[in-house]
Motif scaffolding. Structure first.
Motif, mmCIF file in Angstrom:
data_model
loop_
_atom_site.group_PDB
_atom_site.id
_atom_site.type_symbol
_atom_site.label_atom_id
_atom_site.label_comp_id
_atom_site.label_asym_id
_atom_site.label_seq_id
_atom_site.Cartn_x
_atom_site.Cartn_y
_atom_site.Cartn_z
ATOM 1 N N ALA A 1 7.208 -2.533 -0.067
ATOM 2 C CA ALA A 1 7.479 -1.113 -0.283
ATOM 3 C C ALA A 1 8.494 -0.595 0.731
ATOM 4 C CB ALA A 1 6.189 -0.313 -0.180
ATOM 5 N N SER A 2 9.295 0.342 0.289
ATOM 6 C CA SER A 2 10.304 0.921 1.175
ATOM 7 C C SER A 2 9.641 1.783 2.241
ATOM 8 C CB SER A 2 11.291 1.769 0.372
ATOM 9 O OG SER A 2 10.686 2.977 -0.038
ATOM 10 N N ARG B 287 6.291 4.395 2.050
ATOM 11 C CA ARG B 287 5.192 4.322 3.020
ATOM 12 C C ARG B 287 5.051 5.636 3.764
ATOM 13 N NH1 ARG B 287 4.311 -1.289 6.088
ATOM 14 N NH2 ARG B 287 2.434 -0.129 6.599
ATOM 15 N N LEU B 288 6.173 6.264 4.102
ATOM 16 C CA LEU B 288 6.130 7.554 4.785
ATOM 17 C C LEU B 288 5.507 8.620 3.891
ATOM 18 C CD1 LEU B 288 6.830 9.371 7.199
ATOM 19 C CD2 LEU B 288 9.095 9.697 6.165
ATOM 20 N N LEU B 289 5.906 8.659 2.626
ATOM 21 C CA LEU B 289 5.320 9.631 1.694
ATOM 22 C C LEU B 289 3.810 9.439 1.568
ATOM 23 C CD1 LEU B 289 7.965 9.696 -1.185
ATOM 24 C CD2 LEU B 289 7.437 11.533 0.415
ATOM 25 N N ALA B 290 3.388 8.184 1.446
ATOM 26 C CA ALA B 290 1.950 7.904 1.352
ATOM 27 C C ALA B 290 1.239 8.345 2.625
ATOM 28 C CB ALA B 290 1.720 6.414 1.100
ATOM 29 N N VAL C 163 1.960 7.239 -4.819
ATOM 30 C CA VAL C 163 3.358 6.785 -4.782
ATOM 31 C C VAL C 163 3.548 5.386 -5.364
ATOM 32 C CG1 VAL C 163 3.937 8.293 -2.841
ATOM 33 C CG2 VAL C 163 3.277 5.935 -2.391
ATOM 34 N N GLY C 164 2.456 4.731 -5.773
ATOM 35 C CA GLY C 164 2.569 3.449 -6.467
ATOM 36 C C GLY C 164 2.766 2.244 -5.570
ATOM 37 N N ILE C 165 2.117 2.252 -4.400
ATOM 38 C CA ILE C 165 2.186 1.096 -3.509
ATOM 39 C C ILE C 165 0.771 0.652 -3.164
ATOM 40 C CG2 ILE C 165 4.451 1.663 -2.585
ATOM 41 C CD1 ILE C 165 3.140 2.877 -0.142
ATOM 42 N N ARG D 131 7.051 -4.289 8.222
ATOM 43 C CA ARG D 131 5.616 -4.333 8.515
ATOM 44 C C ARG D 131 5.371 -3.738 9.895
ATOM 45 N NH1 ARG D 131 4.126 -10.160 8.399
ATOM 46 N NH2 ARG D 131 1.985 -9.449 8.554
ATOM 47 N N CYS D 132 4.396 -2.842 9.972
ATOM 48 C CA CYS D 132 4.012 -2.245 11.250
ATOM 49 C C CYS D 132 3.209 -3.264 12.056
ATOM 50 C CB CYS D 132 3.173 -0.990 11.017
ATOM 51 S SG CYS D 132 4.069 0.340 10.205
ATOM 52 N N LEU D 133 2.938 -2.918 13.314
ATOM 53 C CA LEU D 133 2.168 -3.818 14.176
ATOM 54 C C LEU D 133 0.787 -4.076 13.589
ATOM 55 C CD1 LEU D 133 1.967 -5.466 16.745
ATOM 56 C CD2 LEU D 133 1.344 -3.371 17.983
ATOM 57 N N HIS D 134 0.136 -3.027 13.052
ATOM 58 C CA HIS D 134 -1.201 -3.246 12.469
ATOM 59 C C HIS D 134 -1.128 -4.202 11.277
ATOM 60 C CE1 HIS D 134 0.153 0.330 10.116
ATOM 61 N NE2 HIS D 134 -0.513 -0.256 9.135
ATOM 62 N N ASP D 135 -0.011 -4.200 10.538
ATOM 63 C CA ASP D 135 0.161 -5.165 9.437
ATOM 64 C C ASP D 135 0.233 -6.590 9.975
ATOM 65 O OD1 ASP D 135 0.338 -3.396 7.158
ATOM 66 O OD2 ASP D 135 2.321 -2.807 7.873
ATOM 67 N N HIS D 136 0.939 -6.773 11.084
ATOM 68 C CA HIS D 136 1.059 -8.112 11.678
ATOM 69 C C HIS D 136 -0.290 -8.598 12.223
ATOM 70 C CE1 HIS D 136 5.372 -8.876 11.419
ATOM 71 N NE2 HIS D 136 5.521 -7.570 11.558
ATOM 72 N N ILE D 137 -1.030 -7.691 12.847
ATOM 73 C CA ILE D 137 -2.310 -8.084 13.442
ATOM 74 C C ILE D 137 -3.311 -8.543 12.388
ATOM 75 C CG2 ILE D 137 -4.342 -7.214 14.692
ATOM 76 C CD1 ILE D 137 -2.372 -5.502 16.358
ATOM 77 N N VAL D 138 -3.386 -7.824 11.265
ATOM 78 C CA VAL D 138 -4.382 -8.179 10.242
ATOM 79 C C VAL D 138 -3.774 -8.951 9.064
ATOM 80 C CG1 VAL D 138 -5.973 -6.312 10.817
ATOM 81 C CG2 VAL D 138 -4.230 -5.928 9.089
ATOM 82 N N ALA D 139 -2.513 -9.366 9.204
ATOM 83 C CA ALA D 139 -1.829 -10.174 8.187
ATOM 84 C C ALA D 139 -1.805 -9.491 6.822
ATOM 85 C CB ALA D 139 -2.453 -11.560 8.088
ATOM 86 N N THR D 140 -1.273 -8.255 6.804
ATOM 87 C CA THR D 140 -1.112 -7.530 5.547
ATOM 88 C C THR D 140 0.330 -7.062 5.413
ATOM 89 O OG1 THR D 140 -1.767 -5.416 6.560
ATOM 90 C CG2 THR D 140 -3.498 -6.692 5.460
ATOM 91 N N LYS D 141 0.643 -6.614 4.207
ATOM 92 C CA LYS D 141 1.925 -5.982 3.925
ATOM 93 C C LYS D 141 1.670 -4.912 2.870
ATOM 94 C CE LYS D 141 2.968 -9.722 0.702
ATOM 95 N NZ LYS D 141 3.880 -10.783 0.321
ATOM 96 N N VAL D 142 2.607 -4.018 2.692
ATOM 97 C CA VAL D 142 2.471 -2.983 1.678
ATOM 98 C C VAL D 142 3.564 -3.218 0.648
ATOM 99 C CG1 VAL D 142 2.464 -0.511 1.206
ATOM 100 C CG2 VAL D 142 1.478 -1.363 3.331
ATOM 101 N N GLU D 143 3.148 -3.356 -0.609
ATOM 102 C CA GLU D 143 4.072 -3.687 -1.687
ATOM 103 C C GLU D 143 4.008 -2.651 -2.794
ATOM 104 O OE1 GLU D 143 2.980 -7.561 -3.142
ATOM 105 O OE2 GLU D 143 4.277 -8.550 -1.662
ATOM 106 N N TYR D 144 5.065 -2.644 -3.602
ATOM 107 C CA TYR D 144 5.032 -1.844 -4.832
ATOM 108 C C TYR D 144 4.020 -2.503 -5.768
ATOM 109 C CZ TYR D 144 9.456 0.198 -3.325
ATOM 110 O OH TYR D 144 10.420 0.845 -2.627
ATOM 111 N N LEU D 145 3.348 -1.697 -6.549
ATOM 112 C CA LEU D 145 2.475 -2.260 -7.578
ATOM 113 C C LEU D 145 3.342 -2.857 -8.669
ATOM 114 C CD1 LEU D 145 -0.272 0.466 -7.902
ATOM 115 C CD2 LEU D 145 -0.457 -1.768 -6.852
ATOM 116 N N PRO D 146 2.908 -3.934 -9.286
ATOM 117 C CA PRO D 146 3.732 -4.570 -10.324
ATOM 118 C C PRO D 146 4.118 -3.625 -11.455
ATOM 119 C CG PRO D 146 1.892 -5.978 -9.733
ATOM 120 C CD PRO D 146 1.692 -4.671 -9.008
ATOM 121 N N HIS D 147 3.260 -2.667 -11.789
ATOM 122 C CA HIS D 147 3.548 -1.762 -12.914
ATOM 123 C C HIS D 147 4.154 -0.465 -12.463
ATOM 124 C CE1 HIS D 147 -0.412 -0.559 -11.435
ATOM 125 N NE2 HIS D 147 -0.086 0.632 -11.865
ATOM 126 N N ALA D 148 4.374 -0.245 -11.136
ATOM 127 C CA ALA D 148 4.884 1.041 -10.646
ATOM 128 C C ALA D 148 6.375 1.156 -10.901
ATOM 129 C CB ALA D 148 4.589 1.194 -9.171
#
Length: 193
Positions: free
Chosen positions: A57-58, A62-65, A128-130, A176-193
């Motif tokens: 996700a852009s 992420r800021l809007l969310a 916002v569809g993420i 990816r923010c630091l919290h994303d790196h720590i817990v091994a996550t990312k924020v993506e667009y939903l496939p249908h968004a």
């Protein structure tokens, strides 16, 4: 639109707007006619079909969310701050910030728990569809979504300079923010968004 416009002159977006704007109970034939033109327009002008967003996700999304989630959190906190806040803050100036954090965390879980577990989303992310995903593209585990990720973010807020570092890392190439790196996550667009 007039009662008999030349629908061929409308682009796909305008046709969709016309379809969603028409009263389908009163004008079912007209609604069907617009749907038929939408199908024709997709075949004759495929370049007008929106391309779904995919991947990470852009920063704007992420800021809007985050703004939506923050506004919801503030609104949820106002009643408790007005009712309990002044008296509790005066009598327990050291404990009040901890009370506020614990309250905020439970409100976060109440408002977002179902969305997080089933879809990897908060209310803001849903709008916002993420979605939060693990590094393989799946919805992360219950523990990551409900405990680790939000609690690390709360810890960063308490340790303000670390919160700034957390947020600034989104400007790296992987977004990816630091919290994303720590817990091994990312924020993506939903496939249908």
């Amino acid at each position: 639109m007039d009662s008999s416009p030349d629908l061929e002159n409308y682009n796909l977006q305008e046709l969709h707007e016309a379809y969603f704007g028409i009263n389908k109970k009163i004008y079912p034939d007209r609604a069907q006619e617009i749907l038929d033109y939408i199908d024709q327009r997709k075949l004759s002008h495929p370049e007008e079909i929106p391309v779904p967003k995919v991947g990470v996700a852009s920063r704007v999304y992420r800021l809007l969310a985050a703004i939506i989630d923050g506004a919801i959190a503030i609104l949820a906190f106002i009643p408790i701050a007005v009712i309990v806040g002044p008296n509790y803050a005066e009598s327990n100036p050291i404990l009040y910030p901890f009370f506020a954090l614990i309250y905020s965390y439970f409100v976060f879980l109440i408002l977002n728990g179902f969305l997080l577990i089933d879809y990897g989303q908060t209310i803001g992310k849903k709008l916002v569809g993420i979605s939060i995903r693990d590094l393989k593209g799946n919805i992360p585990s219950f523990n990551k979504l409900i405990f680790y990720r939000p609690l690390i973010k709360i810890l960063f807020v308490v340790l303000s300079p670390l919160d700034l570092v957390n947020k600034l890392l989104i400007f790296r190439q992987d977004k990816r923010c630091l919290h994303d790196h720590i817990v091994a996550t990312k924020v993506e667009y939903l496939p249908h968004a």
